[in-house]
Design a protein around this motif. Sequence first.
Motif, PDB file in Angstrom:
ATOM      1  N   ASN A  23       0.882  -1.111  -0.332  1.00  0.00           N
ATOM      2  CA  ASN A  23       0.297   0.087   0.348  1.00  0.00           C
ATOM      3  C   ASN A  23       0.547   1.611   0.311  1.00  0.00           C
ATOM      4  N   GLU A  28       1.234   2.486  -5.597  1.00  0.00           N
ATOM      5  CA  GLU A  28       1.878   3.512  -6.458  1.00  0.00           C
ATOM      6  C   GLU A  28       2.528   3.713  -7.120  1.00  0.00           C
ATOM      7  N   TYR A  31       0.871   2.051 -10.006  1.00  0.00           N
ATOM      8  CA  TYR A  31       0.031   2.935 -11.133  1.00  0.00           C
ATOM      9  C   TYR A  31       0.404   4.632 -11.784  1.00  0.00           C
ATOM     10  N   HIS A  89       0.248   7.476  -2.372  1.00  0.00           N
ATOM     11  CA  HIS A  89      -0.737   7.117  -3.545  1.00  0.00           C
ATOM     12  C   HIS A  89       0.041   7.974  -5.017  1.00  0.00           C
ATOM     13  N   CYS A  90      -0.150   7.247  -6.449  1.00  0.00           N
ATOM     14  CA  CYS A  90      -0.131   8.388  -7.407  1.00  0.00           C
ATOM     15  C   CYS A  90      -1.031   8.804  -7.729  1.00  0.00           C
ATOM     16  N   PHE A  91      -0.840  10.418  -7.251  1.00  0.00           N
ATOM     17  CA  PHE A  91      -1.451  11.787  -6.899  1.00  0.00           C
ATOM     18  C   PHE A  91      -1.632  12.265  -8.501  1.00  0.00           C
ATOM     19  N   TYR A 110     -16.094   9.505  -7.720  1.00  0.00           N
ATOM     20  CA  TYR A 110     -14.453   9.673  -7.378  1.00  0.00           C
ATOM     21  C   TYR A 110     -14.816   9.834  -5.739  1.00  0.00           C
ATOM     22  N   LYS A 112     -13.741  10.808  -1.675  1.00  0.00           N
ATOM     23  CA  LYS A 112     -12.632  11.565  -1.158  1.00  0.00           C
ATOM     24  C   LYS A 112     -11.915  10.506  -0.502  1.00  0.00           C
ATOM     25  N   ASP A 113     -10.335  10.932  -0.589  1.00  0.00           N
ATOM     26  CA  ASP A 113      -9.575  10.268   0.314  1.00  0.00           C
ATOM     27  C   ASP A 113      -9.543  10.288   1.497  1.00  0.00           C
ATOM     28  N   ARG A 389      -9.479  12.932  -4.328  1.00  0.00           N
ATOM     29  CA  ARG A 389     -10.632  11.869  -4.238  1.00  0.00           C
ATOM     30  C   ARG A 389      -9.719  10.912  -5.172  1.00  0.00           C
ATOM     31  N   GLU A 390     -10.731   9.756  -4.872  1.00  0.00           N
ATOM     32  CA  GLU A 390      -9.330   8.932  -5.341  1.00  0.00           C
ATOM     33  C   GLU A 390     -10.527   7.694  -6.988  1.00  0.00           C
TER      34      GLU A 390
END
Length: 391
Positions: A23, A28, A31, A89-91, A110, A112-113, A389-390
């Motif tokens: 994780n 990441e 992605y 995360h990949c942002f 999406y 919200k993270d 958002r994810e």
Amino acid sequence: MEINAWFILKAIVFGWFMVKIYNLFIREWIYFFYYMRQGLKLDFYRPLIGGFLQLRQDQIQHGDANYFAKSLIQKNPKKRIIMSSSLGHCFLVLQEHKLVEEFYKNSNMYEKDQLLTFNFVRAFGNGILFMEGDRWKLHRRLLSDAFNFDNLKKMIPIVKEAINEHFAEMTEQKRLTKVRIMDEFQKITGDIVLKAFFGSTFSKEMFYGKPLTKFLADYFEDITLQPIRNPLTFIIGPKVLQYNLIANDRRLNAQTAALKELGRKTIENRRKEISGAYSKEESRKDLLDFILGYNEKNKDDPLSDDEIVDNFITVFLAGMDTTGHLLGLSIYYLWKYPEYVARIKDEAARNGINYDNITIEDLSSLKFLEAFLKEVLRWGTPTINMMPREA
């Protein structure tokens, strides 16, 4: 075959550890490679904190948390997406307006993270910022009605009162020679929101030994940084913050509970104080009266006390931070480009503005000033990437 209990425990711990490694580090990169095959470039990478580290460095070195992103766009104006790492995360930061428009059209796709918003949800999750669907529409409609033109006209005296009180205090304390302009404007705007929502007397409320406006400003900064200050957040997840495992979490959790209780008591006292008079428009003194009046007329679908409190916190933070930031940066740009001072003064003179008796109609006539403020917001955005958002 006999299975050793110690072996099972070690297997569980090892499995949990590998899930966390995936994780925080591996996911990441999956992605990253996926998007790089589509032509995107990885613009910034640091393990774990990632983009937060870049934002902080830019704020310290350049006074602008968005400096890195702006420099990338200046070098490549056609850049559509900025890709970086952030908390495992990949942002993706969308730059092209068509992509942004498409995102908002399909925002229901999406979520919200939680890692970045979990604390905000606990603090004011019943407010409009975190509502979805029909409940969001209700909050939006109610707040839009509360801030309509006629109600805004009633707030002009509140604004003037807050400004006069603040400058009188600064003069008395001899704080006019060297001023942290952004802080002073945020104090004023925070005080205005308090008075507009709960009435003039509420702004004098002391909370944890501080004026309520000062407490709320410090509180918002603390809950924003709380996930980063607790290393267990990255190992266990954001829910660990509610279990009071470290002193900072215990302090902030107690403050959150006490703040909500203060809001509920204030609402209950107002109900007892006016006993139904808030249903009459002429009896309303502030936004709380307006909302209670709505509840009186819509008993089948009222706003709960928690929703009222959380909407106050939302409006306070938006008003204090965004408006204070806008005013502070406006002063900076007027100092940097003094030719605009003359144009703003000329516009005010041509429209016959009386500063001692200014009205909302006067403000609406200042088109150049309005355009100037919008350009300040465009150049000096007060908030970036606050609500990722994810997919």
